[in-house]
Design an enzyme around this catalytic site. Structure first.
Site, PDB file in Angstrom:
ATOM      1  N   GLY A 114       0.840  -1.204   0.000  1.00  0.00           N
ATOM      2  CA  GLY A 114       0.000   0.000   0.000  1.00  0.00           C
ATOM      3  C   GLY A 114       0.871   1.249   0.000  1.00  0.00           C
TER       4      GLY A 114
ATOM      5  N   ARG B 272       0.852  -5.043  -5.347  1.00  0.00           N
ATOM      6  CA  ARG B 272       0.931  -6.239  -4.488  1.00  0.00           C
ATOM      7  C   ARG B 272       1.154  -7.397  -5.466  1.00  0.00           C
ATOM      8  NH1 ARG B 272      -0.453  -4.365   0.508  1.00  0.00           N
ATOM      9  NH2 ARG B 272      -2.076  -2.776   0.654  1.00  0.00           N
TER      10      ARG B 272
ATOM     11  N   ASP C 177       5.140  -4.657   6.197  1.00  0.00           N
ATOM     12  CA  ASP C 177       5.655  -5.987   6.545  1.00  0.00           C
ATOM     13  C   ASP C 177       5.690  -6.955   5.366  1.00  0.00           C
ATOM     14  OD1 ASP C 177       2.932  -6.248   6.497  1.00  0.00           O
ATOM     15  OD2 ASP C 177       2.776  -7.419   8.340  1.00  0.00           O
TER      16      ASP C 177
ATOM     17  N   THR D 195       4.327   2.861   5.567  1.00  0.00           N
ATOM     18  CA  THR D 195       2.958   2.343   5.650  1.00  0.00           C
ATOM     19  C   THR D 195       2.149   3.241   6.577  1.00  0.00           C
ATOM     20  OG1 THR D 195       1.558   0.582   6.556  1.00  0.00           O
ATOM     21  CG2 THR D 195       3.807   0.647   7.367  1.00  0.00           C
TER      22      THR D 195
ATOM     23  N   ASP E 198      -0.075   2.239   8.433  1.00  0.00           N
ATOM     24  CA  ASP E 198      -0.544   1.436   9.573  1.00  0.00           C
ATOM     25  C   ASP E 198       0.315   1.596  10.842  1.00  0.00           C
ATOM     26  OD1 ASP E 198      -2.390   0.476   7.750  1.00  0.00           O
ATOM     27  OD2 ASP E 198      -1.270  -1.357   7.326  1.00  0.00           O
TER      28      ASP E 198
ATOM     29  N   ASP F  71       2.567  -0.287  11.952  1.00  0.00           N
ATOM     30  CA  ASP F  71       2.507  -1.571  12.652  1.00  0.00           C
ATOM     31  C   ASP F  71       3.843  -2.304  12.679  1.00  0.00           C
ATOM     32  OD1 ASP F  71       2.538  -1.992   9.945  1.00  0.00           O
ATOM     33  OD2 ASP F  71       0.973  -3.518   9.927  1.00  0.00           O
TER      34      ASP F  71
ATOM     35  N   ARG G  11      -5.106  -2.440   8.717  1.00  0.00           N
ATOM     36  CA  ARG G  11      -4.892  -3.891   8.582  1.00  0.00           C
ATOM     37  C   ARG G  11      -5.125  -4.584   9.920  1.00  0.00           C
ATOM     38  NH1 ARG G  11      -2.923  -6.358   4.254  1.00  0.00           N
ATOM     39  NH2 ARG G  11      -1.980  -4.460   3.484  1.00  0.00           N
TER      40      ARG G  11
ATOM     41  N   GLU H  17     -15.941   9.531  20.890  1.00  0.00           N
ATOM     42  CA  GLU H  17     -16.488   8.960  22.134  1.00  0.00           C
ATOM     43  C   GLU H  17     -15.884   7.585  22.437  1.00  0.00           C
ATOM     44  OE1 GLU H  17     -18.351  11.130  20.360  1.00  0.00           O
ATOM     45  OE2 GLU H  17     -18.178  12.356  22.167  1.00  0.00           O
TER      46      GLU H  17
HETATM   47  O1  F6P Z   1      -1.307  -1.412   4.648  1.00  0.00           O
HETATM   48  C1  F6P Z   1      -1.928  -0.259   4.229  1.00  0.00           C
HETATM   49  C2  F6P Z   1      -3.400  -0.481   3.983  1.00  0.00           C
HETATM   50  O2  F6P Z   1      -3.963   0.760   3.599  1.00  0.00           O
HETATM   51  C3  F6P Z   1      -4.170  -1.086   5.154  1.00  0.00           C
HETATM   52  O3  F6P Z   1      -4.471  -0.158   6.147  1.00  0.00           O
HETATM   53  C4  F6P Z   1      -5.377  -1.652   4.443  1.00  0.00           C
HETATM   54  O4  F6P Z   1      -5.944  -2.726   5.183  1.00  0.00           O
HETATM   55  C5  F6P Z   1      -4.802  -2.131   3.149  1.00  0.00           C
HETATM   56  O5  F6P Z   1      -3.590  -1.404   2.931  1.00  0.00           O
HETATM   57  C6  F6P Z   1      -5.690  -1.941   1.944  1.00  0.00           C
HETATM   58  O6  F6P Z   1      -5.056  -2.497   0.850  1.00  0.00           O
HETATM   59  P1  F6P Z   1      -5.522  -2.290  -0.655  1.00  0.00           P
HETATM   60  O7  F6P Z   1      -5.223  -0.889  -1.057  1.00  0.00           O
HETATM   61  O8  F6P Z   1      -4.730  -3.287  -1.423  1.00  0.00           O
HETATM   62  O9  F6P Z   1      -6.996  -2.554  -0.687  1.00  0.00           O
END
Ligand code: F6P
Length: 324
Positions: A12, A73, A104, A127, A129, A131, A173, A189
């Site tokens: 991503g 990907r 990752d 990324t 995320d 993460d 993710r 909230e």
């Molecule tokens: O890893 C980055 C991310 O945006 C995640 O937050 C999300 O789950 C995923 O990629 C979405 O991937 P794609 O763009 O392939 O749908």
């Protein structure tokens, strides 16, 4: 000795990736190293989509989101045949080492390539995320966080006018960093994140508390994979229990991945790009460039991928206290 490096972005995209590509290119060239840009991540490595970069090729890209190298990907790279083809490109192009910018999945691919074909690989964490273990921040996270915060601020206007409950679905993710931090920053909230079990009663309580206050509206941020079906599923449960709340769902989706990178992400990417080239010149390999307490640090790629980073307990506690 490293004479030629390959650089790619994969997985991503994340705002700030361009700043990282620029930094890698300029740091390498200023040290006499040739830079080969690989387009479309590992797919481009397999297909041989490679171009030698000059410093001009990265001019004017620092303010732009996305990645000029494109991203993909790549299923083929998961097979040994795919990686063999990628290695053939590396040999043909005389690439001595790779700098891979991504998350990752990108690092897992890079690690396999280095283990099977002994190609030195350096990872730069890019990324939204956040993460990855071994770095306080990943490139793109701060920009995405600010984008989400602005969206929630905007939603608050209509939520208040109509005295409604809004469920906002946030990416991440398997990780809840974006969701929890955006919830704190936007005064939501509640947050529903994978790292902490949240039962329906807690959500109802949070919403009920919000509605008892003068603002009369509630915003709950839902991490996309915290619950099967995401924000839509939570809305359904709330509507069943409290039809009077009229819950509405907003899925922020890929809006979160775009936009001009914040100053923080541009600086982070620039530092990490320079540090990645320095690591190769120092004969390091199979490491990720991280940032800890505003210092660059290098951590093994294996640890960055395998160790789980947890959300901070005080943030979880702060959200609860501040949403009463
Ligand atoms: O890893 C980055 C991310 O945006 C995640 O937050 C999300 O789950 C995923 O990629 C979405 O991937 P794609 O763009 O392939 O749908």
């Amino acid at each position: 000795m490293i004479r030629t490096i390959g650089v790619l972005t994969s997985g991503g995209d994340a705002p700030g990736m361009n700043a990282a590509v620029r930094a890698v290119t300029r740091a390498a060239i200023s040290n006499g190293i040739v830079v080969k840009a690989i387009y479309r991540g590992y797919k481009g490595l397999i297909d041989g989509e490679v171009k030698t970069f000059s410093t001009q090729d990265v001019s004017g890209i620092i303010p732009h989101g996305g990645t000029i190298l494109k991203s993909a990907r790549c299923e083929e790279f998961r097979t040994i045949e795919g990686r063999q083809q990628a290695y053939e490109t590396i040999q043909r192009e005389n690439i001595d080492a790779l700098i891979v910018i991504g998350g990752d999945g990108t690092f897992t691919g890079g690690r396999m390539l280095s283990q099977e074909f002994h190609v030195p690989v350096i990872g730069i964490p890019g990324t939204i995320d956040n993460d990855l273990w071994g770095t306080d921040a990943t490139i793109g996270y701060d920009t995405a966080l600010n984008t989400i915060m602005r969206c929630v601020d905007t939603l608050r206007d209509t939520a208040t006018s109509h005295e409604r409950v809004f469920l906002v679905e946030v990416m991440g993710r398997d990780a809840g960093f974006l969701t929890l931090n955006a919830a704190i920053a936007s005064g939501a909230e509640a947050a529903i994140i994978p790292e902490r079990a949240t039962i329906m009663e807690q959500i109802e309580e949070a919403i009920g508390q919000g509605r008892r206050k003068s603002k009369n509206s509630s915003i709950v941020l839902v991490q996309e994979h915290a619950i099967e079906g995401g924000a839509q599923a939570v809305a359904k449960l709330i509507a069943q229990a409290h039809p009077e709340y009229s819950p509405r769902v907003t899925i922020l989706g890929h809006l979160q991945r775009g936009g001009s990178p914040t100053a923080f992400d541009r600086i982070l990417a620039s530092r990490m790009g320079v540090a990645a080239v320095q690591a190769l010149m120092d004969d390091q390999q199979n490491i990720m460039v991280g940032l800890h307490e505003d210092e660059i640090q290098y951590v093994p790629l294996s640890k960055a991928i395998q160790i789980k980073k947890d959300v901070k307990e005080d943030k979880w506690g702060a959200l609860k206290v501040l949403s009463i």
